[in-house]
Design a protein around this motif. Structure first.
Motif, mmCIF file in Angstrom:
data_model
loop_
_atom_site.group_PDB
_atom_site.id
_atom_site.type_symbol
_atom_site.label_atom_id
_atom_site.label_comp_id
_atom_site.label_asym_id
_atom_site.label_seq_id
_atom_site.Cartn_x
_atom_site.Cartn_y
_atom_site.Cartn_z
ATOM 1 N N ASP A 7 14.439 5.319 -59.206
ATOM 2 C CA ASP A 7 15.569 4.508 -58.731
ATOM 3 C C ASP A 7 16.820 4.771 -59.565
ATOM 4 O O ASP A 7 17.943 4.812 -59.043
ATOM 5 C CB ASP A 7 15.208 3.023 -58.795
ATOM 6 C CG ASP A 7 14.171 2.625 -57.751
ATOM 7 O OD1 ASP A 7 14.011 3.390 -56.770
ATOM 8 O OD2 ASP A 7 13.524 1.569 -57.926
ATOM 9 N N TRP B 121 18.358 8.070 -58.393
ATOM 10 C CA TRP B 121 18.949 7.997 -57.048
ATOM 11 C C TRP B 121 20.190 7.099 -57.031
ATOM 12 O O TRP B 121 21.148 7.370 -56.315
ATOM 13 C CB TRP B 121 17.902 7.514 -56.041
ATOM 14 C CG TRP B 121 17.347 8.659 -55.229
ATOM 15 C CD1 TRP B 121 17.596 8.941 -53.920
ATOM 16 C CD2 TRP B 121 16.478 9.692 -55.683
ATOM 17 N NE1 TRP B 121 16.942 10.084 -53.530
ATOM 18 C CE2 TRP B 121 16.240 10.570 -54.597
ATOM 19 C CE3 TRP B 121 15.868 9.982 -56.905
ATOM 20 C CZ2 TRP B 121 15.425 11.695 -54.687
ATOM 21 C CZ3 TRP B 121 15.059 11.096 -57.005
ATOM 22 C CH2 TRP B 121 14.848 11.936 -55.905
ATOM 23 N N ASP B 122 20.182 6.032 -57.853
ATOM 24 C CA ASP B 122 21.368 5.179 -57.943
ATOM 25 C C ASP B 122 22.542 5.949 -58.540
ATOM 26 O O ASP B 122 23.687 5.812 -58.087
ATOM 27 C CB ASP B 122 21.060 3.945 -58.803
ATOM 28 C CG ASP B 122 20.117 2.972 -58.117
ATOM 29 O OD1 ASP B 122 19.944 3.098 -56.877
ATOM 30 O OD2 ASP B 122 19.544 2.105 -58.812
ATOM 31 N N LYS C 102 23.982 8.224 -55.952
ATOM 32 C CA LYS C 102 24.775 7.488 -54.959
ATOM 33 C C LYS C 102 26.165 7.180 -55.502
ATOM 34 O O LYS C 102 27.173 7.327 -54.798
ATOM 35 C CB LYS C 102 24.041 6.202 -54.581
ATOM 36 C CG LYS C 102 24.729 5.399 -53.487
ATOM 37 C CD LYS C 102 23.894 4.189 -53.104
ATOM 38 C CE LYS C 102 24.571 3.392 -51.999
ATOM 39 N NZ LYS C 102 23.754 2.215 -51.590
ATOM 40 N N ARG C 103 26.228 6.762 -56.780
ATOM 41 C CA ARG C 103 27.532 6.450 -57.378
ATOM 42 C C ARG C 103 28.429 7.679 -57.422
ATOM 43 O O ARG C 103 29.646 7.571 -57.294
ATOM 44 C CB ARG C 103 27.342 5.896 -58.800
ATOM 45 C CG ARG C 103 26.735 4.514 -58.863
ATOM 46 C CD ARG C 103 26.934 3.906 -60.252
ATOM 47 N NE ARG C 103 26.449 4.774 -61.317
ATOM 48 C CZ ARG C 103 25.194 4.755 -61.785
ATOM 49 N NH1 ARG C 103 24.307 3.914 -61.256
ATOM 50 N NH2 ARG C 103 24.836 5.548 -62.768
ATOM 51 N N GLY D 149 28.388 10.128 -55.288
ATOM 52 C CA GLY D 149 28.681 10.643 -53.953
ATOM 53 C C GLY D 149 27.766 11.750 -53.476
ATOM 54 O O GLY D 149 28.166 12.563 -52.633
ATOM 55 N N TYR D 150 26.529 11.789 -53.988
ATOM 56 C CA TYR D 150 25.601 12.849 -53.589
ATOM 57 C C TYR D 150 24.451 12.313 -52.728
ATOM 58 O O TYR D 150 23.331 12.793 -52.791
ATOM 59 C CB TYR D 150 25.036 13.548 -54.829
ATOM 60 C CG TYR D 150 26.072 14.352 -55.584
ATOM 61 C CD1 TYR D 150 26.574 15.530 -55.042
ATOM 62 C CD2 TYR D 150 26.557 13.920 -56.818
ATOM 63 C CE1 TYR D 150 27.529 16.263 -55.727
ATOM 64 C CE2 TYR D 150 27.507 14.650 -57.506
ATOM 65 C CZ TYR D 150 27.993 15.819 -56.951
ATOM 66 O OH TYR D 150 28.942 16.552 -57.624
ATOM 67 N N GLU D 151 24.749 11.312 -51.909
ATOM 68 C CA GLU D 151 23.708 10.746 -51.055
ATOM 69 C C GLU D 151 23.164 11.775 -50.056
ATOM 70 O O GLU D 151 22.012 11.708 -49.645
ATOM 71 C CB GLU D 151 24.253 9.538 -50.287
ATOM 72 C CG GLU D 151 24.475 8.308 -51.139
ATOM 73 C CD GLU D 151 25.012 7.151 -50.333
ATOM 74 O OE1 GLU D 151 24.206 6.312 -49.894
ATOM 75 O OE2 GLU D 151 26.246 7.105 -50.131
ATOM 76 N N ASN D 152 24.010 12.725 -49.647
ATOM 77 C CA ASN D 152 23.562 13.722 -48.669
ATOM 78 C C ASN D 152 22.588 14.721 -49.277
ATOM 79 O O ASN D 152 21.849 15.397 -48.559
ATOM 80 C CB ASN D 152 24.764 14.477 -48.091
ATOM 81 C CG ASN D 152 25.540 15.224 -49.161
ATOM 82 O OD1 ASN D 152 25.646 14.751 -50.294
ATOM 83 N ND2 ASN D 152 26.106 16.369 -48.798
ATOM 84 N N ARG E 160 17.961 12.541 -50.884
ATOM 85 C CA ARG E 160 17.533 11.853 -49.667
ATOM 86 C C ARG E 160 16.676 10.632 -50.008
ATOM 87 O O ARG E 160 15.911 10.649 -50.978
ATOM 88 C CB ARG E 160 16.738 12.802 -48.779
ATOM 89 C CG ARG E 160 17.408 14.157 -48.557
ATOM 90 C CD ARG E 160 18.612 14.068 -47.645
ATOM 91 N NE ARG E 160 19.331 15.337 -47.582
ATOM 92 C CZ ARG E 160 18.949 16.384 -46.835
ATOM 93 N NH1 ARG E 160 17.840 16.329 -46.134
ATOM 94 N NH2 ARG E 160 19.676 17.483 -46.815
ATOM 95 N N PRO E 161 16.757 9.563 -49.214
ATOM 96 C CA PRO E 161 16.010 8.338 -49.531
ATOM 97 C C PRO E 161 14.519 8.435 -49.224
ATOM 98 O O PRO E 161 13.731 7.653 -49.751
ATOM 99 C CB PRO E 161 16.682 7.287 -48.638
ATOM 100 C CG PRO E 161 17.244 8.067 -47.484
ATOM 101 C CD PRO E 161 17.674 9.385 -48.066
#
Length: 736
Positions: free
Chosen positions: A713, A716-717, A720-721, A723-726, A729-730
């Protein structure tokens, strides 16, 4: 989390590949393929050859030296091609008329398709209308409009079987089998009418039109010529009796170039009266099933072996072959070295230069009927059907030079190299061992007799493994390579058809599937791990790092991930048209030999040679990732990061002798750990492996989510901060 626990259950950043199976799509990116040639269409710049499942495209910017630049794979069988206004019209025997946009010859695009009531044998084009000779249903006019619309607008049912068609001056001339020559008025394709007919003697098989003349080949009469100055009522002007059946002919002005099954290419001159007269020129051709086209002083003959022979006919009394553009069709084996592919087909060895696009033929090695070949260092070794081992130096890969040969005892089969020797499976006599000196000259030094037919051999360290067709695998101690000693065997009711060594393991392909041998005790070799199924008619296999590529006579090519010997996983497959016989990896591509159809090329991302591991390159991604960490962490206000470099397969063979560095590091972690004189407390660990993919997608790894969810977590957090959510992957995917 305690430091030791953190390293025992490593949080993994997975790029969709690690020790787990990475799905691989065998994307067919090209082919050098051919089938039985049926027809050639010729333009100022190109040749289009209808040949079975493909239409070959050759550039003839230099008319005397055409080169393959691509091909089109059709769903059925290409019987005839015609070119007009940037479009290629293909008569597909099973699927009717296919229309391709060729304004970009390197990327043909299907723009139209029209089914026929019967088999499609030929096509001719006039004023944007395609006329298809469709066997027992006669002739059909097809309007090709806005893609993908193509529809029949008119038809005429001839009494025989329409097998060929030519259009000139608004009239269609049809070779109608037993119906002879039929002349149709097609000026209004919606209302086709017959204006004339003529018996050709027995069975009309082909028709050509040009310069006010019509020529028809007949199974009995030979070549029948007509004056078509009055197009709706042609008049016979003479017959040329060929020595054997005509498989094809081309009409170029006042000259006919006929392919005679007995004499080869013959030149026939049309006199002023229109009567056909032999020009006296002949050019011998290999095989019987050949087709021809001619223009600008050159005739082009496509043979059943996949060759295109260029014949200089500027003096039609003395035609002579001046060049060839072969597609190796009946391929038995492949080898690669320094940007060149060496292809053993049933006649000789073709040399292809690999570059972007279609491989280019550059020469031939005159080894008759080669059985197998391999490259090792600066040498190419070839064994032929007569049981002779040939050696060539590759100082100039485009022009191998003979270094010698040696006769083998009995038959000939697969080759292997090890302990400075060439090992040849010779069938019933067993295995021949040949020493090679510094010049490449081979000399036989030993033979291994087995109670079976030796079909393949592999050498690893001081052991040789011999595949017996009916009984299994035999293990030899090669401490003295010139006096190998039998040390064990694996008897199997499935026999064996190939054996290779990969990842420190011995893999066996047999009539039951793919398996791995446990050879820790050579005297009692045994099957270990699961066999991979889906293999119906195994031919051979090739190893590329963590993959084994299996070639199957019915199922095509299959790629298996064999890193976990307990469970092989099929990564990809492609059912090649024709029995898959051999494969090599080079320059990011997988080249597969399919017997009868030629060479098929697939994307194999990241592969840079036989030792590369698809689909990612080793070394590059890791080095790039580490460089980024060092760059971003230098001088930044971040927690201390300790970089530890491991190679999972650091010793081997076998997992019991792997991961030594990682195990040592984890076993010696404690609260007082000191690195470079600095006390270090490890909070958690992140394993980076295969994270350099061009289209990176990193998923949550299954074991990490279970053992260290808070670490996952946290990563991944952070992603996300930033800007690499793409990229991160979740979904949870893969497990190591």
């Amino acid at each position: 989390m305690r430091a030791r626990d953190a390293w025992a259950a490593l949080a993994v950043l997975s790029a969709g590949a690690s020790l787990c199976t990475d799905p691989l799509v065998l994307n067919n990116t090209g082919r050098l393929a051919a089938g039985v040639p049926r027809n050639i269409a010729i333009t100022n710049d190109h040749l289009y050859i209808a040949a079975g499942i493909t239409v070959r495209i050759l550039d003839r910017a230099r008319p005397g030296a055409p080169v393959d630049i691509g091909s089109i794979m059709v769903p059925g069988e290409a019987r005839c091609v015609a070119y007009a206004d940037g479009l290629l019209y293909i008569a597909d025997e099973r699927f009717g008329l296919l229309v391709y946009d060729l304004r970009n010859p390197g990327n043909p695009r299907l723009t139209g398709m029209c089914r026929m009531p019967d088999a499609s044998y030929a096509v001719a084009v006039s004023s944007g209308i395609a006329f298809v000779a469709a066997g027992g249903s006669g002739v059909h006019a097809v309007a090709v409009g806005v893609e993908p619309a193509a529809r029949i607008v008119g038809s005429y049912d001839t009494p025989g079987a329409a097998v060929d068609i030519a259009v000139q001056s608004g009239y269609a001339y049809v070779a109608d089998g037993a119906g002879g020559l039929r002349v149709l008025d097609v000026r209004d394709p919606w209302r086709i009418t017959e204006t004339a007919r003529a018996s050709t003697g027995d069975y009309a098989t082909a028709v050509r039109a040009g310069a006010g003349r019509i020529a028809v080949s007949d199974t009995w009469s030979g070549l029948v010529v007509y004056d078509a100055s009055v197009p709706h009522l042609p008049v016979e002007t003479g017959v040329f009796a060929s020595s054997g059946p005509l498989s094809s002919f081309a009409l170029d002005g006042a000259t006919v170039f006929a392919v005679d099954s007995l004499l080869g290419l013959c030149t026939v001159r049309l006199a002023a009266s229109g009567a056909p007269v032999s020009a006296g020129g002949e050019c011998a051709l290999p095989g019987e099933n050949a087709v021809a086209a001619a223009a600008g002083g050159y005739a082009y003959v496509a043979t059943e072996d996949g060759d295109v022979i260029v014949v200089d006919v500027r003096d039609n009394r003395a035609p002579r072959a001046v060049a060839r553009a072969p597609v190796p069709r009946y391929i038995k084996a492949l080898a690669y070295a320094a940007g060149h592919l060496y292809v053993a087909d049933r006649s000789d060895i073709k040399i292809l230069r690999l570059s972007t696009g279609t491989p280019r033929y550059i020469g031939t090695l005159p080894v008759r009927a080669p059985v197998d070949l391999m490259t090792e260092g600066r040498f190419l070794f070839v064994v032929d059907v007569a049981g002779v081992l040939h050696s060539f130096t590759l100082d100039d890969p485009a022009h191998p030079r003979s270094a010698g040969s040696c006769a083998l005892p009995g038959g000939s089969g697969r080759l292997a190299f090890g302990r400075g020797r060439v090992w040849i499976a010779c069938g019933a006599p067993g295995v021949a061992v040949c020493a090679v000196d510094g010049t490449g000259r081979p000399r036989m030094t030993a033979t291994l007799a087995i109670p079976d037919e030796a079909i393949a051999v592999a050498v690893d360290g001081t052991r040789a493994y011999v595949a017996g067709r009916r009984t299994g695998v035999y293990v030899y101690d090669t401490g003295n390579p010139d006096q190998p000693v039998l040390s064990g065997a694996l008897q199997s009711e499935c026999g064996a058809c190939d054996v290779v060594v990969s990842q420190g393991r011995v893999h066996v392909l047999d009539w039951c599937g793919l398996g791995v041998l446990d050879t820790t005790a050579p005297g009692s070799a045994r099957q270990a791990g699961n066999a991979a199924g889906g293999i119906t008619r195994p031919q051979r296999m090739r190893a590329h790092a963590g993959d084994v590529v299996v070639l199957d006579g019915e199922a095509g090519v299959k790629v298996f991930d064999v890193r976990d010997r307990r469970a092989f996983r099929e990564r990809a497959s492609f059912n090649t048209p024709g029995a898959a016989m051999d494969a090599v990896v080079a320059g990011g591509s997988l080249y597969v030999a399919a017997y009868g159809t030629g060479l098929w090329i697939f994307d194999y991302p990241g592969a840079d040679g036989p030792s590369a591991r698809p689909p990612h390159t080793r070394g590059g991604p890791g080095a790039t990732t580490l460089s980024g960490i060092v760059r971003d962490a230098s001088g930044a206000a971040v927690a201390d990061v300790t970089l530890v470099l491991f190679d999972g397969e650091d010793y081997g063979p076998g997992e019991s002798a792997m991961y030594l560095g990682a195990k040592h590091f984890a076993a010696n972690l404690n609260d007082s750990l000191s690195i470079a004189g600095k006390r270090v407390k490890i909070e958690f660990g992140i394993l980076l492996d295969m994270v350099g993919d061009r289209n990176l997608g990193i998923y949550r790894e299954r074991n990490s989510v279970e053992a260290a969810p808070e670490v996952v977590d946290k990563v991944w957090d952070a992603a996300k901060r930033l800007g690499y959510e793409n990229v991160f992957r979740p979904e949870t995917k893969y497990g190591i």
